[in-house]
Design an enzyme around this catalytic site. Structure first.
Site, PDB file in Angstrom:
ATOM      1  N   CYS A 159       0.829  -1.214   0.000  1.00  0.00           N
ATOM      2  CA  CYS A 159       0.000   0.000   0.000  1.00  0.00           C
ATOM      3  C   CYS A 159       0.864   1.264   0.000  1.00  0.00           C
ATOM      4  CB  CYS A 159      -1.008  -0.047   1.142  1.00  0.00           C
ATOM      5  SG  CYS A 159      -2.406   1.041   0.831  1.00  0.00           S
TER       6      CYS A 159
ATOM      7  N   HIS B  48      -3.029  -5.164   1.722  1.00  0.00           N
ATOM      8  CA  HIS B  48      -2.340  -5.394   2.999  1.00  0.00           C
ATOM      9  C   HIS B  48      -2.397  -6.872   3.387  1.00  0.00           C
ATOM     10  CE1 HIS B  48      -2.053  -1.146   4.411  1.00  0.00           C
ATOM     11  NE2 HIS B  48      -3.111  -0.979   3.635  1.00  0.00           N
TER      12      HIS B  48
ATOM     13  N   GLU C  23      -0.614  -8.384   5.380  1.00  0.00           N
ATOM     14  CA  GLU C  23      -0.252  -8.543   6.802  1.00  0.00           C
ATOM     15  C   GLU C  23      -1.472  -8.486   7.712  1.00  0.00           C
ATOM     16  OE1 GLU C  23       0.201  -5.975   4.935  1.00  0.00           O
ATOM     17  OE2 GLU C  23      -0.305  -4.138   6.032  1.00  0.00           O
TER      18      GLU C  23
HETATM   19  N1  GLN Z   1      -3.450   6.345   0.898  1.00  0.00           N
HETATM   20  C1  GLN Z   1      -2.247   6.100   1.610  1.00  0.00           C
HETATM   21  C2  GLN Z   1      -1.070   6.882   1.072  1.00  0.00           C
HETATM   22  O1  GLN Z   1      -1.157   7.603   0.162  1.00  0.00           O
HETATM   23  C3  GLN Z   1      -1.886   4.628   1.639  1.00  0.00           C
HETATM   24  C4  GLN Z   1      -2.912   3.866   2.430  1.00  0.00           C
HETATM   25  C5  GLN Z   1      -2.405   2.629   3.100  1.00  0.00           C
HETATM   26  O2  GLN Z   1      -1.199   2.371   3.171  1.00  0.00           O
HETATM   27  N2  GLN Z   1      -3.337   1.879   3.634  1.00  0.00           N
HETATM   28  O3  GLN Z   1      -0.023   6.758   1.600  1.00  0.00           O
END
Ligand code: GLN
Length: 196
Positions: free
Chosen positions: A83, A175, A177
Site C-alpha cells: 500500500c 495489505h 499482513e
Molecule cells: N493512501 C495512503 C497513502 O497515500 C496509503 C494507504 C495505506 O497504506 N493503507 O499513503
C-alpha cells in the site's frame, strides 16, 4: 547472512509494523524493526509497510534514511512494499502532495488513493501469480497505472494492477499482513532466499 533464515527488516517509522513483523516470522524469516541507517547494513531484505506515504516520506528524511535506503535498493537490497509501501517504491507517483518524497525502484506509475476515491476500503479475492487466490484487504489503496518492460504484473483487482515484481522488488496495493495469510510474505522471503 544465512540463506535458510534471512534477516528481514520492517521500516518502523509509521504504519502497521507489528503485523509485518509477525507475518515475516510466520513465513520463516528473522524479522527486525528498522529505524536507523546503521540498521540497514546487516539486512537481507526490507519491508515498507502500509500507512501514509507522505508521512513515511517525511520521516525517512527526518531519520536520515531516505538516501541510505535509496542506495541500498539501487544496490539490490530486496524490498517489499504494501500500500503506502508500494507508493514509496514507485518510480512515478500521481496524486502525491507537492512536497512528497519517495524512494523509487520499480519502473511503474502509481496513483495514490486511486481505489480510495471510489470506496475507502474493501476486501476482494485477487488471483496472484505464484501465490494463487488471495483474500486482499484494500485501504485507501493505490493502483498501478503503467509499468515498464522489466516489471511483471502479478495480480489485478477490478482490472487494475495491484501486485507487481521487478527483480528483487515486490509491491502490492493491498495489505496481506492484516489477513493472517502469510503467502505473500512467503513469496517475498523466497525471493530474498533466491538472492542471498
Ligand atoms: N493512501 C495512503 C497513502 O497515500 C496509503 C494507504 C495505506 O497504506 N493503507 O499513503
Amino acid at each position: 547472512m544465512t540463506t535458510s533464515t534471512p534477516r528481514i527488516g520492517v521500516l518502523a517509522l509509521q504504519g502497521d509494523v507489528r503485523e509485518h513483523l509477525a507475518a515475516l516470522r510466520s513465513a520463516g524469516a528473522e524479522a527486525v524493526a528498522v529505524r536507523r541507517p546503521d540498521e540497514l547494513g546487516d539486512l537481507d531484505g526490507i519491508v515498507i509497510p502500509g500507512g501514509e506515504s507522505t508521512t513515511i516520506g517525511k520521516l525517512l528524511v527526518t531519520f536520515e534514511l531516505l538516501e541510505p535506503l535509496r542506495k541500498a535498493i539501487v544496490a539490490g537490497l530486496p524490498a517489499y512494499g504494501s500500500c503506502a509501501g508500494m507508493i514509496l517504491l514507485a518510480d512515478r507517483v500521481l496524486d502525491g502532495t507537492p512536497d512528497q518524497v519517495w524512494l523509487g525502484g520499480i519502473d511503474m506509475t502509481v496513483r495514490r488513493n486511486a481505489f480510495g476515491r471510489q470506496v475507502d476500503s474493501f476486501e476482494g479475492t485477487v488471483e496472484l501469480d505464484g501465490v494463487g487466490e488471495f483474500d486482499a484487504v484494500f485501504i485507501r489503496a493505490p493502483w498501478v497505472e503503467a509499468v515498464g518492460p522489466e516489471v511483471t504484473v502479478l495480480g489485478r483487482a477490478a482490472d487494475k494492477i495491484v501486485a507487481v515484481r521487478q527483480g528483487p522488488l515486490l509491491a502490492t496495493s493491498f495489505h496481506p499482513e492484516l489477513t493472517g495469510d502469510p503467502r505473500v510474505h512467503e513469496l517475498f522471503v523466497s525471493m530474498v532466499r533466491e538472492i542471498c
